[in-house]
Scaffold this active site. Structure first.
Site, PDB file in Angstrom:
ATOM      1  N   ASP A 298      -3.298  -4.487   3.700  1.00  0.00           N
ATOM      2  CA  ASP A 298      -4.337  -5.376   3.166  1.00  0.00           C
ATOM      3  C   ASP A 298      -3.723  -6.550   2.407  1.00  0.00           C
ATOM      4  O   ASP A 298      -4.282  -7.641   2.388  1.00  0.00           O
ATOM      5  CB  ASP A 298      -5.258  -4.591   2.247  1.00  0.00           C
TER       6      ASP A 298
ATOM      7  N   LYS B  48      -7.060   3.624   6.506  1.00  0.00           N
ATOM      8  CA  LYS B  48      -7.619   3.189   5.232  1.00  0.00           C
ATOM      9  C   LYS B  48      -8.114   1.755   5.365  1.00  0.00           C
ATOM     10  O   LYS B  48      -7.338   0.846   5.647  1.00  0.00           O
ATOM     11  CB  LYS B  48      -6.572   3.258   4.138  1.00  0.00           C
TER      12      LYS B  48
ATOM     13  N   TYR C 270       5.707  -3.031   0.971  1.00  0.00           N
ATOM     14  CA  TYR C 270       4.892  -3.702  -0.041  1.00  0.00           C
ATOM     15  C   TYR C 270       5.709  -4.168  -1.236  1.00  0.00           C
ATOM     16  O   TYR C 270       5.635  -5.329  -1.662  1.00  0.00           O
ATOM     17  CB  TYR C 270       3.772  -2.773  -0.517  1.00  0.00           C
TER      18      TYR C 270
HETATM   19  C1  LIG Z   1       0.867  -0.108  -0.956  1.00  0.00           C
HETATM   20  C2  LIG Z   1       0.540  -0.471  -2.362  1.00  0.00           C
HETATM   21  N1  LIG Z   1       1.233   0.092  -3.368  1.00  0.00           N
HETATM   22  C3  LIG Z   1       0.959  -0.224  -4.665  1.00  0.00           C
HETATM   23  C4  LIG Z   1      -0.026  -1.116  -5.008  1.00  0.00           C
HETATM   24  C5  LIG Z   1      -0.284  -1.425  -6.461  1.00  0.00           C
HETATM   25  O1  LIG Z   1       0.855  -2.116  -6.873  1.00  0.00           O
HETATM   26  P1  LIG Z   1       1.020  -2.640  -8.349  1.00  0.00           P
HETATM   27  O2  LIG Z   1       0.908  -1.442  -9.220  1.00  0.00           O
HETATM   28  O3  LIG Z   1       2.343  -3.256  -8.245  1.00  0.00           O
HETATM   29  O4  LIG Z   1      -0.101  -3.644  -8.545  1.00  0.00           O
HETATM   30  C6  LIG Z   1      -0.763  -1.721  -3.997  1.00  0.00           C
HETATM   31  C7  LIG Z   1      -1.860  -2.662  -4.382  1.00  0.00           C
HETATM   32  O5  LIG Z   1      -2.187  -3.584  -3.715  1.00  0.00           O
HETATM   33  C8  LIG Z   1      -0.466  -1.405  -2.642  1.00  0.00           C
HETATM   34  O6  LIG Z   1      -1.141  -1.974  -1.645  1.00  0.00           O
END
Ligand SMILES: Cc1ncc(COP(=O)(O)O)c(C=O)c1O
Ligand code: B12
Ligand code: B12
Ligand SMILES: Cc1ncc(COP(=O)(O)O)c(C=O)c1O
Lengths: 517, 255, 517, 255
Positions: free
Chosen positions: C295, C367, C260
C-alpha cells in the site's frame, strides 16, 4: 450487462395490458370531465380569476347546466365567441365580470360555434407546437449531459426561494429541477392563480410559478451551456389543465400516472382515466416527457413483494400512453430503490429489477427514484444507500435519476443536502461510468432468477386483472393493497357522459394528429 | 450523585464534535475563516475547518471539527420510557382478559393534513412491523384505523359515541411545527369534551419522544422503531391500572 | 467473477522473483544482525532493562567484541549458562546487574555452550508451539466471521485508551485490531519495555502492551463468541525481536515487509533482508500471518502507474516468505484502493487490480488497504469512496480488510469514526454479499485489459530487477522512485558476516523445521 | 458596511447546522434527551436528535440538526490570500530573469519528526501537482529538497552557508500542536541567527492557513490544494519587492 429474459413472456404481458386497457379506452372516449372542459377553455386562451379567486375556467364550466356541459364547454363558449366576436381571453374576462352569461347565446347555431373557434384552436396548437420547437432548438444548442440525468427537487413553498435553490442546484450539477407541489394540491378541483410564496411541504403549481422557474432555468442553462430541464406534477384532480399550462410554459416533464391519483390520493378512477388520457395527448403533442409513479407502490409496501406490481403498472402506463398517441421516447416509467438495506444481497435484487425494466422498455426514458422509506436519521448510512442506488442507476442505464438525499428522513432538502447528493451521484457515476457495460450476469444466477420471478409474477397479476377488468381489479385491491370503488373517491361528480353532439375541438384535433385509428 | 459527560472523540472529555453547514457566501480563504470564527462564537474551541468549498454562486459548504466545553449531567436526566413493559402478544392478550375482562377499543389515525399512514398502519394492521404483529391481530383488541388526513373533530366524535379506550394519533410531517399544533388541538378538544380522563391518549411518529408527549398532555409518546407490542402493552397496563384505581375510589364513595 | 489471465506470464513472474531473491538468500545465510542476536537472547528468556532503560538483550549484545559477536551471541551466552548453571533469564539479570561479563567465560568449550542451551531452546520452541496450538483451539471454539475480515486501527498513544477503543470496535463488528506504533519506533534499534501511555500518532510496541491488548481481546472474544485478532508492526530495525515478542504473546498478525523499511524508512537493505528472514521463520513457526506493505507504493506515487510495482513487490514478498518456510496461508500480501476518485472508470481499475491479485495468489490471506491519499476533509465524499472500496473487497474476495475512515484526512480515528466505518463495511458487504459471484467481466473488456497490462508491466519490471540484481535495482530507484544504496541507511552497523563457527540454535532449528533443503 | 451571515438551510438566516458526536453513555431514550440538552447548552435552538444509537457498551452516537443564533460579519474578515499573484511557469521565469536577474535559491523540507514528504515534494519535484510543474522544473529556480524529518538547525545552517532566498517548511502531522511547535522553532532559530529578514519564509500543509502563517511570523502559508506555481509566484514577487526596497534604501544611504 444483459439479462436473458423471457421475451415471449414480455409479449404476453404487453398483450394482457392492451386487453386490460381497451375497455377503459372505450369508456374514456364516451366521457369527459370538468377538468377536461376547463382545459379546453384554457387552451382557447381563457385565464385569470373572478370573484373569491375562482379561476375563470371554473366559473364558466360551473355555470353550464348539465345539458349544456354534456355537449362540451367549447360549444357553448364558441357560440358566445361567434356572437360577440370577442376573442376567447376577452370573452372570458367579460363573463367573469358578469357582462355576459353563456346561456344568452344558446340560440346560436352549432356550426357557427365550430367555425368561430377554428382559428383559435389552430392558433393554440400552433403556439404549443412553437414552444415544442423552441425546446428542440435549445436542446440542440445547449445539449444535455449524458444520462442518467440528475434530477433534484425544490420544495420550500416559496417560488422565489425555490428559484434560488434551483439555480444553485443546477450549478452544482443538477440537470432536472422538479418543483414539488404543496401538500394536497392534487386534491383541489381548480388550479391556483399567480405567483405564490406560501406552500406547505411544497410550492403551488400555478402558471405564473411555472413561468418564473422556466425563466430562471433558461438563464442558468445559458451560463452553464447545457439545458436544465423543468418538471412539475400533473396527476391529481386537474391533470388536463396542468398539462395545458405546462405546454404553454414549456415545461420539459410532468408527473402523470394513470392510477396514482386513484390509489394514493383516493381520486375517482373514472375521473382519473379520462383526465390522464386528455392530458397525455397534450403532453405528447407538446413533447413533454411524463413520469409515472410506480415508486409509490414501494414506499407503502415491501419492495421485494411489490416488484411484480410495479412492472404490471409500467405495462399499463405504457399502454395508456400509447393509446394517447405518446411515443416511447416520452414515457418515463417509474421504478425505485426501496429494498430493505439490511437484506442480504438486496443490491442484487435492485440491479435485477432495474436491468429488467431497462430491457423491457428499451426506448423509454426510465425514471429511477431513490431510497426513501428505509432512510433514517443516520445520514452517514443514508448517504451510502444513495451511493449504491447511484451505482445501480449508472450500471443499468437509467435515464432520469432522482437524486437521493442523505437527510430524507429528516427534512425537505437543504441547499447543502442537495450539493452533497449531487456530489454523490457525480462521483459514483464517473468512477463507475462504464462498469455496467463491462460485466455480464451469471446465466441462471441469482440476478437472472430474480428478474424471471418478477416477470412471471407480473404476468400472473395482469392475468387476474384482465380476468375481472381494471376497474373491478382496483375495487378488489389488486394494486398496492388499496381498495377503490368505481364510483367512489374525489371528483366523481365532475365526470359525465358526452352527448351525441359533444364538441371538443382539441380532443378531435389531437386524436387526428396523434392517435392511430 | 451526578455524572457530567462531554462528547467523546478518542479521549474522555475531549469534547469532540463534528459539524457541517452552508454559508451564503462565495468561497474564499476568508470564507473558511468566517466559518472558523462562527464556530468560535458558538462556543467551540480547537476549531478545525477541514473542508470549505464553493457549492454554488454565493454559497459555500463547510465541515468542521471542534471541541465543546459544554457537558451534561446524565444522572439528572430521567426521560421516562413508554416502552417499559415488555410483553408478547400472547401475554398481553392473557393480561387483558384477566385484568380488564373485555375487549380494549382502540382508534388510530394520522391526523391533520398528514397522509403518512405507513407508521400508524405498522402499529395497527395485522401485518405489524418487523415481525411484531399489529393490534388488529390481538384477540383482546378491537381496532379502528381511520387512515390519513383525519380531522381531530371526527376522531373525538367517534370516541364519544363508541366509548373508545385508547386513541393513537400519528404525525410524521413536522414542518413548521404542524405536528405539535395538531397533537395539541386533539388533546384540547378531548379536554373540552370532558373525554380526556376516559381515554389512554397516545401520540407517535418519527420525531415524537415520550417527554414531548407528556409535555403535550399525552399519556405516552412513541418514536422511531416502535413495535406494536410495546404500544399494546402500554395501553393494556395503563388501562388496567386506571380501572383498579377507579374501582377503589368508587368503593370509597359507596362507604 | 473470474478474469482470464496469462498463466504463463504469472509463472514467468514467479520464476523471475525466485531468481531475484536467490542471491539475496545466499547473502542472508552468510550474515546476521544485532537484532537477530538480541532475538536469540529473548527467545532464551532474556528480558528486562538495565541502566538508562537499555533492554538487557541490547546490553549483552553490545557488550560483545566483534570477534565474539560474529560467532553468535548464543555461543558466548551459552558458555556463561554452562559455567554458571543459571537459567538464561537469571543470567541476563545478573549480567545487567554487572555481576558477570560474558568475557569471563570465553574459556568454556563451544560444545558445552551448545549443550547448555539445548534444553532452553527446546523449551522456547515448545512454548511458542503451545501458544500456536492455543490460537488454533480458540479459533475452533470461537470461529471468525467470514472474510473480508474487518480490521481497524487504534492509535491513541496510550495502551489503556487503546484497550477501551479496541473493545468498543470489536463490539461494533471489528474482527481484527491493529495497534499502530508510535511514530518512528521503527527507527529505534531497541524495543521499549513495559506498559506505555505516551505515544505519538500511535502506541509503542512493547511486550507488556502486547499482553495487555491480548488479554482484553481474549475477553471480548468470549463475550462475542468469535475470535478478535490482534495485529502489530514488525518491520523496522527490530523485526526479529518484535516477531519473538509477538510469538510469545500470541499476536495473530504482524506487519512484516521485505522492503518497506528500506524504501519508506531508509533502513539499510542488508539489515532489512537478514532481519525479515529470521523474523519470518519465527512468524511461520508461531502461525502468525504477516501483512506486507505494498500500500505504501500507492500513497507516495500515482496508483495507476504503480500497479505493476505493487504486483512485483507481492511476488518478491511471496518468494522471501516461502524461503523462510512460510506457507501461503500466512502470507498476507498487501494492496490498496488508492486510485484518484475523480478518474473516470477508476472503479474498474480497482476491481481489475484486486481481482488480479486474488487470482494470482489464490491461497494468500490478501490484505486490502483503504483509500487514504485522496481522502479529504469532505467526510461525506470520503465515506462514499470507502463504500466502493468495501464493495470491491467483497466482490473480489479479499481476506483482510482494513476499514477506511471518513476522517482519514483529519485525525487518527475517533471512536465514533470507527463505528461509522464498520457500519459502512457491514452494510455494503451484506447487501452485495454475493455480487462478485453473480457477475462475469466482459472478455477482452476494459477490466481484463487493465489486469493484463498490470501483469505484463510487472514482468517487465521484474526482468529489469533480475538483470541488475535486487540490491542494485533498489540502488537505482526501480521501486517507488526511491534510491537506497546497499551500505547506506540506518542500522547498517548492526550487520555482520557470520564466523565459520557461528552459532544460532534457533536459526538452525527453524531452518531444519521449516525450510525445504 | 458590514454583512452578518448565518448558516443557511433552506431559508436565509434559518441558521441550520448538522452535528454528530459520541457520548460515553449507554443508549436509552434518556441518552437522546441528554444529547438534546447538550445541544441546547451549546446555544442551539430547534434541536432535533434525528439519530441516537448504541455503538458499544457505554458509548452512543448521535446525529443532530439544530439552529444557531450566532452570525458572523463576513465583511470584517480579511483573510489575506497567499495565492494572489497568478502566473504561469513561463511568466514566472521571465519575471525572475528580468526583475531578479539571477537564480532564486529555495530550500524545502518536512521538518520535525514529520515524514510526510508527498506534500512538499508536490511543490518541489519536477513532476509537480495536478499538472502544475514543481519548482525544480523552473529555469530560474535552484531547489534543494531535504525530504523528511529534518531538524530546524540543519535547515538554518544550510541557509546560512548557501545564502538561500526562500525556505519552504512543511508540516502534515498536527497532533498535539506539533506543527505549530515546529514552525515556531524554525522561525525563532532564524531570528536568533539574524537570517529572518534575508529569507522569504514560507510554511505549508493541509491545516496551514495564510492567517496562521502570519501569526507565526511567516511571510506566507499555503494549505490544501496548493499549486507549485502559486508558491513560485509568491516567492518571486516578494523577493523582487524586497530587492527594490533594499536598493532604494541603499541608494539613500549613498547620498
Ligand atoms: C509493512 C509495514 N510495516 C510497518 C509499518 C509501520 O511503520 P512505522 O512504524 O515505521 O510507521 C507500515 C505502515 O505503513 C507498513 O506498511
Ligand atoms: C413514505 C413517505 C411518503 C408517502 C406516504 C405514503 C403513505 N401512505 O404513508 C408519500 C409518497 C405519499 C409521501 C408524500 C409526502 N411526503 Co412523505 N415521506 C415518506 C417517507 C419516505 C417514509 C415514511 C415512512 O413510511 N416511514 C416508515 C414508517 C414505518 O416509519 P414511521 O412513520 O416513523 O412510523 C414508526 C414510528 O414513528 C412509530 N409511529 C408512527 N406513527 C405512530 C403513531 C402512534 C400512535 C404510535 C404509537 C407509533 C407511531 O411507529 C412506526 C413503526 O415503528 C418519509 C421519509 C423517511 N424516510 O422517513 C417521507 C417524509 C415523511 N415525507 C415528507 C414530505 C414533505 C411529504 C410531502 C409533503 C411531499 C410532497 N410535497 O409531495 C407529501 C405530502 C403527503 C402528506 N399530505 O402528508 C417529509 C416530511 C418532512 C418533515 N419532517 O416535515 C419526509 C421526512 C421526506 C423529506 N425529507 O422530505 N411521503
Ligand atoms: C501518505 C500518508 C502517509 C505516508 C507518508 C509517505 C510520505 N513519504 O509522505 C505514510 C504511510 C508513511 C504515513 C505515515 C504516517 N502517517 Co500519514 N498520512 C498519509 C495521508 C494518507 C496522505 C498525505 C498526503 O500525502 N497527502 C497528499 C498531499 C499532496 O497533500 P498535502 O500533504 O496536504 O500537501 C499539499 C498542501 O498541503 C500543500 N503543502 C504541503 N506541505 C507544504 C509545504 C509548503 C512549503 C507549501 C508551500 C505547501 C505545502 O501543498 C501540497 C499540494 O497541494 C494522510 C491522510 C490524508 N488523506 O491526508 C495521512 C496522515 C497525514 N498521516 C497521519 C499519521 C498519524 C501518520 C503516522 C503517524 C501513523 C503511524 N503511526 O504510522 C505515520 C507517521 C509518519 C511520520 N513520522 O510522520 C495522520 C495525521 C493526523 C494529524 N492530523 O496529526 C493522517 C492525517 C492520517 C490519519 N487520519 O491518521 N502517512
Ligand atoms: C405520479 C405522481 N404524481 C403526483 C405526485 C405528487 O402528488 P401530490 O401532489 O398529491 O403529493 C406524485 C408523488 O409521489 C407522483 O408519483
Amino acid at each position: 450487462m444483459e439479462l436473458r429474459i423471457d421475451r415471449a413472456g414480455v409479449d404476453r404481458c404487453r398483450a394482457l395490458a392492451a386487453a386490460v386497457v381497451a375497455p377503459v379506452e372505450e369508456f374514456i372516449a364516451a366521457h369527459s370531465t370538468v377538468s377536461v372542459e376547463r382545459a379546453v377553455l384554457r387552451l382557447l386562451g381563457v385565464d385569470g380569476i373572478g370573484a373569491d379567486e375562482v379561476p375563470v375556467p371554473n366559473l364558466i364550466v360551473d355555470s353550464l347546466p348539465p345539458s349544456q356541459r354534456d355537449r362540451g364547454a367549447a360549444l357553448a363558449f364558441g357560440k358566445a365567441v361567434a356572437e360577440t366576436g370577442l376573442d376567447p381571453a376577452a370573452l372570458g374576462e367579460a363573463i367573469a365580470a358578469g357582462r355576459f352569461a353563456l346561456a344568452d347565446f344558446s340560440g346560436v347555431p352549432d356550426a357557427a360555434a365550430h367555425g368561430a373557434l377554428r382559428p383559435h384552436v389552430g392558433r393554440a396548437l400552433a403556439y404549443i407546437r412553437g414552444r415544442r420547437d423552441e425546446r428542440s432548438a435549445r436542446l440542440a444548442r445547449l445539449p444535455q449531459l449524458r444520462p442518467p440525468l440528475l434530477y433534484v427537487i425544490v420544495a420550500s413553498g416559496n417560488i422565489y426561494e425555490d428559484r434560488a435553490a434551483a439555480v444553485a442546484a443546477a450549478e452544482a450539477g443538477a440537470q432536472i429541477i422538479a418543483v414539488i407541489r404543496s401538500t394536497g394540491q392534487s386534491l383541489l378541483d381548480f388550479v391556483p392563480f399567480g405567483p405564490t410564496t406560501e406552500g406547505f411541504g411544497g410550492t403551488y403549481a400555478t402558471q405564473a410559478n411555472f413561468a418564473i422557474m422556466r425563466a430562471a432555468l433558461d438563464e442558468v442553462s445559458e451560463s452553464l451551456g447545457r439545458c436544465v430541464l423543468l418538471t412539475n406534477y400533473a396527476s391529481g384532480l386537474c391533470m388536463p389543465e396542468i398539462a395545458t399550462m405546462a405546454a404553454m410554459e414549456r415545461l420539459d416533464m410532468l408527473l402523470n400516472d394513470s392510477m396514482y391519483g386513484i390509489l394514493f390520493r383516493d381520486i375517482n378512477m373514472k375521473r382519473t382515466f379520462i383526465d390522464q388520457h386528455f392530458s397525455r395527448m397534450l403532453n405528447a403533442y407538446s413533447g413533454i416527457i411524463i413520469n409515472t409513479g410506480e415508486d409509490n407502490y414501494l414506499t407503502t409496501a415491501d419492495a421485494v413483494d411489490q416488484a411484480p406490481a410495479v412492472l404490471a403498472s409500467q405495462f399499463i402506463n405504457e399502454e395508456f400512453a400509447h393509446r394517447a398517441g405518446m411515443p416511447d421516447g416520452q414515457i418515463g416509467l417509474g421504478d425505485a430503490y426501496e429494498i430493505d438495506p439490511d437484506l442480504e444481497d438486496g443490491f442484487l435484487y435492485q440491479v435485477a429489477q432495474a436491468q429488467l425494466t431497462r430491457q423491457i422498455f428499451p426506448n423509454a426514458p426510465l425514471k429511477y427514484m431513490p431510497p426513501t422509506k428505509h432512510m433514517t436519521g443516520d445520514i452517514f448510512k443514508g448517504h451510502l444507500i444513495d451511493a449504491l442506488f447511484n451505482l445501480t442507476s449508472v450500471m443499468t442505464g437509467q435515464t432520469i435519476h432522482l437524486c437521493g438525499m442523505l437527510t430524507e428522513a429528516t427534512h425537505t432538502p437543504y441547499l447543502g443536502d442537495r450539493a452533497l447528493s449531487l456530489e454523490n451521484a457525480r462521483y459514483i457515476m464517473n468512477t463507475a461510468r462504464h462498469f455496467g457495460e463491462e460485466i455480464a450476469v451469471k446465466p441462471g444466477g441469482a440476478i437472472e432468477r430474480r428478474a424471471g420471478d418478477v416477470l412471471s409474477g407480473c404476468e400472473e397479476l395482469l392475468n387476474r386483472v384482465g380476468g375481472m377488468g381494471l376497474m373491478a381489479a382496483i375495487d378488489t385491491a389488486l394494486f398496492a393493497d388499496v381498495k377503490r370503488s368505481p364510483d367512489g373517491g374525489r371528483g366523481f361528480d365532475g365526470v359525465f357522459a358526452r352527448a351525441g353532439d359533444y364538441f371538443n375541438p382539441f380532443d378531435e384535433a389531437l386524436r387526428r394528429e396523434l392517435v392511430p385509428a | 450523585m451526578s455524572r457530567f459527560v462531554k462528547p467523546y472523540g478518542d479521549t474522555m472529555n475531549d469534547g469532540k464534535v463534528q459539524m457541517s453547514f452552508t454559508l451564503p457566501v462565495d468561497w474564499s480563504e476568508a470564507a473558511d475563516e468566517a466559518a472558523r470564527q462562527l464556530a468560535g462564537k458558538m462556543g467551540f474551541t480547537d476549531v478545525q475547518v477541514v473542508e470549505g468549498r464553493r457549492i454554488a454562486t454565493g454559497f459555500s459548504f463547510f465541515v468542521v471539527y471542534a471541541s465543546t466545553p459544554q457537558s451534561v449531567d446524565v444522572e439528572s436526566i430521567k426521560a421516562s420510557s413508554s416502552r417499559a413493559h415488555a410483553m408478547t402478544m400472547e401475554e398481553i392478550d392473557a393480561f387483558v382478559s384477566e385484568r380488564i375482562g373485555r375487549k380494549v377499543r382502540v382508534a388510530g389515525a394520522c391526523i391533520g393534513t398528514d397522509a403518512h399512514t405507513v407508521g400508524i398502519d405498522a402499529i395497527l394492521n395485522m401485518k405489524g412491523y418487523k415481525g411484531d404483529y399489529g393490534l388488529e391481530r390481538y384477540r383482546t383488541f378491537e381496532t379502528y384505523n381511520f387512515g390519513s388526513q383525519v380531522a381531530a373533530e371526527d376522531l373525538v366524535a367517534f370516541t364519544k359515541e363508541r366509548g373508545v379506550d385508547a386513541i393513537l394519533a400519528s404525525q410524521v410531517v413536522t414542518q413548521k411545527g404542524s405536528d405539535v399544533k395538531n397533537f395539541t388541538e386533539l388533546a384540547e378538544l378531548l379536554e373540552a369534551e370532558g373525554l380526556r380522563d376516559r381515554v389512554v391518549l397516545i401520540c407517535g411518529g418519527p420525531r415524537v419522544t415520550n417527554l414531548m408527549a407528556s409535555e403535550l398532555g399525552y399519556d405516552a409518546g412513541f418514536g422511531r422503531g416502535t413495535l406494536p407490542s410495546e404500544v399494546a402493552a402500554f395501553v393494556a397496563v395503563t388501562l388496567a391500572d386506571r380501572m383498579r384505581r377507579d374501582s377503589r375510589t368508587n368503593g370509597q364513595m359507596l362507604t
